[in-house]
Design a protein around this motif. Structure first.
Motif, short mmCIF file in Angstrom:
data_model
loop_
_atom_site.label_atom_id
_atom_site.label_comp_id
_atom_site.label_asym_id
_atom_site.label_seq_id
_atom_site.Cartn_x
_atom_site.Cartn_y
_atom_site.Cartn_z
N UNK A 62 -51.82 16.68 38.23
CA UNK A 62 -52.50 17.97 38.08
C UNK A 62 -53.77 17.58 38.82
N UNK A 63 -54.49 17.01 38.64
CA UNK A 63 -56.38 16.92 38.69
C UNK A 63 -55.59 16.68 40.38
N UNK A 64 -55.48 16.26 40.93
CA UNK A 64 -54.97 16.39 42.36
C UNK A 64 -54.70 17.58 43.05
N UNK A 65 -54.10 18.10 42.28
CA UNK A 65 -53.25 20.02 42.99
C UNK A 65 -54.67 21.20 42.53
N UNK A 89 -49.84 26.95 34.48
CA UNK A 89 -51.08 27.68 34.78
C UNK A 89 -51.52 27.45 36.25
N UNK A 90 -51.61 26.02 36.70
CA UNK A 90 -51.85 26.21 38.20
C UNK A 90 -50.91 26.03 39.21
N UNK A 91 -50.03 27.43 38.63
CA UNK A 91 -48.96 28.29 40.13
C UNK A 91 -47.62 26.78 40.59
N UNK A 92 -47.20 26.31 39.50
CA UNK A 92 -46.67 25.05 40.18
C UNK A 92 -44.93 26.39 40.33
N UNK A 93 -44.25 25.95 41.49
CA UNK A 93 -43.24 26.58 41.75
C UNK A 93 -42.39 26.32 40.28
N UNK A 94 -42.14 24.19 39.89
CA UNK A 94 -40.60 24.41 39.50
C UNK A 94 -41.19 23.05 38.88
N UNK A 95 -40.98 22.72 37.47
CA UNK A 95 -41.17 21.03 36.33
C UNK A 95 -39.90 20.87 36.56
N UNK A 96 -39.81 19.69 37.25
CA UNK A 96 -38.93 18.93 36.98
C UNK A 96 -38.90 17.36 36.29
N UNK A 97 -37.91 17.70 35.11
CA UNK A 97 -37.74 16.16 33.68
C UNK A 97 -37.04 15.41 34.45
N UNK A 98 -38.02 14.11 34.90
CA UNK A 98 -36.70 12.91 34.75
C UNK A 98 -36.18 12.17 34.05
N UNK A 162 -51.27 45.63 35.24
CA UNK A 162 -51.48 43.93 35.19
C UNK A 162 -51.40 43.33 36.86
N UNK A 163 -52.00 42.06 37.09
CA UNK A 163 -51.71 41.70 38.52
C UNK A 163 -51.17 40.01 38.23
N UNK A 164 -50.11 40.03 39.31
CA UNK A 164 -49.23 38.60 38.83
C UNK A 164 -49.31 37.64 39.81
N UNK A 165 -49.97 36.26 40.17
CA UNK A 165 -50.36 35.14 41.13
C UNK A 165 -49.10 34.57 41.18
N UNK A 166 -48.24 35.03 42.02
CA UNK A 166 -47.20 33.82 42.49
C UNK A 166 -47.58 32.80 44.07
N UNK A 200 -57.23 36.73 32.49
CA UNK A 200 -56.84 36.17 31.22
C UNK A 200 -55.44 35.06 31.34
N UNK A 201 -55.62 34.67 32.44
CA UNK A 201 -54.92 33.36 32.78
C UNK A 201 -54.53 32.88 34.18
N UNK A 202 -54.59 32.05 34.46
CA UNK A 202 -54.49 31.54 35.86
C UNK A 202 -54.01 32.73 36.85
N UNK A 203 -52.19 33.17 36.74
CA UNK A 203 -51.79 33.88 36.90
C UNK A 203 -52.06 35.13 36.81
N UNK A 204 -52.27 35.70 35.67
CA UNK A 204 -52.85 37.28 35.44
C UNK A 204 -54.17 37.51 35.57
#
Length: 242
Positions: A62-65, A89-98, A162-166, A200-204
């Motif tokens: 996440x620091x790299x991102x 909050x960093x606008x990743x697309x998905x989160x896969x748990x190993x 409101x505006x939403x970052x995608x 109010x948010x990285x994406x909003x």
């Protein structure tokens, strides 16, 4: 779709590569075993998608991102579920748990395909645009010109909820419609009047006068629950006290 994998575990690369081998449109162009190796590769190459591990030595995923000014689509692959909120909050697309199944992997890839097509559609619309670039400027009538959906829209500020970052585009939620624009949320943040709109948010970004309720780390606009990022909460508290 060109993609790279970033993970310090060789087995993780092997799993993703095997999954990708089943999907002819996915091309793993590089296996990076550290964030620094990925940085060097991305400095000279364009990719559409990154499979990113979080827990890596020296520089975490996440620091790299956070170092990427214009990141491609990001799918996080990790054994740690506690970073999911921070990741989104960093606008990743998905989160896969190993360990994740091929079916779950495929669901994430379908999401990536849809987003890539939307970005390309917006880019094509931009190329075909006959108007001069209005670049999101607020004019004297309290409206903003925005390119989206192959048109230039004049949007009254009063109509914005409101505006939403995608990722690489922004969805503008109005009272009666939504407009999608190939742009960064930061550009809107720098353009919209700060006494009327607040990030109010990285994406909003929300219109302050459209807030219905605030409860804990969420607020409601037009019946929609919107998260409040921890780093933005102070700004909201200050704004509503004015």
């Amino acid at each position: 779709m060109n993609c790279i994998t970033i993970d310090d575990e060789p087995l993780a690369h092997k799993v993703i590569k095997n999954y990708c081998a089943n999907l002819s449109f996915l091309n793993v162009v590089k296996e990076c075993h550290s964030a620094f190796e990925a940085m060097n590769y991305l400095n000279e190459n364009h990719v559409d998608l990154i499979f990113l591990d979080i827990n890596m030595p020296k520089l975490k995923g996440l620091d790299f991102l956070r170092t990427l000014s214009n990141p491609p689509l990001i799918i996080v692959t990790t054994a740690y579920q506690e970073y999911a909120i921070e990741g989104y909050e960093l606008n990743i697309l998905d989160y896969l748990l190993k360990p994740f199944s091929f079916e779950r992997f495929l669901k994430a890839i379908n999401k990536a395909q849809s987003q890539k097509k939307m970005i390309e559609s917006l880019q094509n619309g931009t190329e075909n645009q006959v108007f001069e670039n209005p670049k999101n400027t607020v004019n004297q009538n309290d409206s903003i010109f925005v390119k989206g959906d192959k048109k230039v829209h004049q949007i009254q500020l009063d109509s914005i909820l409101y505006l939403e970052s995608l990722g690489s585009y922004v969805k503008i939620h109005l009272e009666n419609e939504t407009i999608t624009s190939l742009d960064r949320l930061t550009n809107f943040e720098n353009t919209l009047p700060k006494n009327q709109f607040l990030r109010i948010h990285r994406s909003y970004i929300i219109a302050l006068k459209k807030i219905q309720t605030i409860e804990g780390n969420r607020l409601k606009v037009a019946g929609v629950d919107i998260p409040i990022g921890s780093v933005y909460k102070h700004n909201l508290t200050h704004a509503i006290k004015k």
